[in-house]
Enzyme design. Structure first.
Site, PDB file in Angstrom:
ATOM      1  N   HIS A   1     -70.132   1.601 -42.455  1.00  0.00           N
ATOM      2  CA  HIS A   1     -68.879   1.637 -43.435  1.00  0.00           C
ATOM      3  C   HIS A   1     -69.445   2.480 -45.123  1.00  0.00           C
ATOM      4  CE1 HIS A   1     -65.085   0.550 -40.737  1.00  0.00           C
ATOM      5  NE2 HIS A   1     -66.630  -0.698 -40.360  1.00  0.00           N
TER       6      HIS A   1
ATOM      7  N   ALA B   1     -84.999 -16.830 -33.029  1.00  0.00           N
ATOM      8  CA  ALA B   1     -83.093 -17.255 -33.143  1.00  0.00           C
ATOM      9  C   ALA B   1     -82.222 -17.017 -34.443  1.00  0.00           C
ATOM     10  CB  ALA B   1     -82.683 -18.018 -32.084  1.00  0.00           C
TER      11      ALA B   1
ATOM     12  N   ARG C   1     -87.252 -11.853 -42.300  1.00  0.00           N
ATOM     13  CA  ARG C   1     -88.618 -11.566 -43.148  1.00  0.00           C
ATOM     14  C   ARG C   1     -89.939 -12.264 -41.749  1.00  0.00           C
ATOM     15  NH1 ARG C   1     -88.327 -10.779 -48.519  1.00  0.00           N
ATOM     16  NH2 ARG C   1     -85.591 -12.082 -49.424  1.00  0.00           N
TER      17      ARG C   1
END
Length: 211
Positions: free
Chosen positions: A119, A162, A182
């Protein structure tokens, strides 16, 4: 406007402004995708039936090796391309207006979110959105609850841990994790996950304490 023109404009990264023809067409596609995803998610289907419904969602056939465990959610569907041997686990969300490409042999864990729209930062123009593609290479593993943001490319053979949020491109054969994700280390093609004790043995050892 037809689907080809819409997808061409999405793949060029054209902004979508509120109440424009592009925006109205996007909403029409969303209605169709919601109808098909409801059909997919509302009752049991064999994998052959799943592949048939998923093919109608994305508007193109998928290979017989493709597997998906519903529920699955998308608000577009028509800008998704998947390769051979792809597996999508339960609860995944694809916002694919900007384009999602998934290479051969790639696995997606539970509740993975792939989103290709940003957006506008200006509150006065917040209804304007900007598409950018997500490209996931071959033999990638996105573990449970991973989120990938617009414009990210993930290289062949990589693993995303995860719960990670991927905001930058991931090199091939790399393990990444965290928020934002990272690089943790390179992956050797021959390594395997750390071996855990045998489950049956653990349960047997616990039984005296449970009695």
């Amino acid at each position: 406007m037809d689907l080809k023109e819409y997808l061409d404009r999405m793949n060029r990264g054209e902004p979508i402004t509120g109440d424009s023809n592009l925006h109205h067409f996007m909403r029409e596609i969303s209605e169709e995708s919601m109808r098909l995803t409801f059909q997919l998610n509302s009752q049991y289907h064999s994998q052959e039936e799943v592949r048939d419904i998923f093919s109608r969602i994305i508007g193109k056939p998928v290979h017989r090796s493709f597997r998906l465990f519903p529920p699955f959610y998308t608000n577009c569907g028509k800008n998704i391309t998947v390769g051979k041997g792809v597996f999508i686990n339960t609860g995944c969300h694809f916002l694919d207006q900007g384009g999602i490409t998934i290479g051969n042999g790639t696995f997606l864990g539970n509740n993975v979110v792939l989103t290709t729209l940003n957006h506008d930062f200006d509150p006065e123009n917040r209804r304007t959105t900007y598409p950018a593609p997500i490209v996931i290479g071959n033999n990638v593993w996105l573990a449970s609850s991973v989120t990938v943001v617009p414009g990210v490319h993930i290289g062949d053979g990589s693993i995303v841990a995860a719960g990670s949020v991927v905001t930058r491109d991931v090199p091939p054969n790399t393990l990444v994790g965290g928020v934002p994700a990272r690089v943790i280390r390179a992956i050797s093609p021959t390594e395997t996950p750390r071996k855990r004790p045998d489950l049956a043995q653990l349960r047997a050892e616990m039984e005296p304490d449970l009695l």
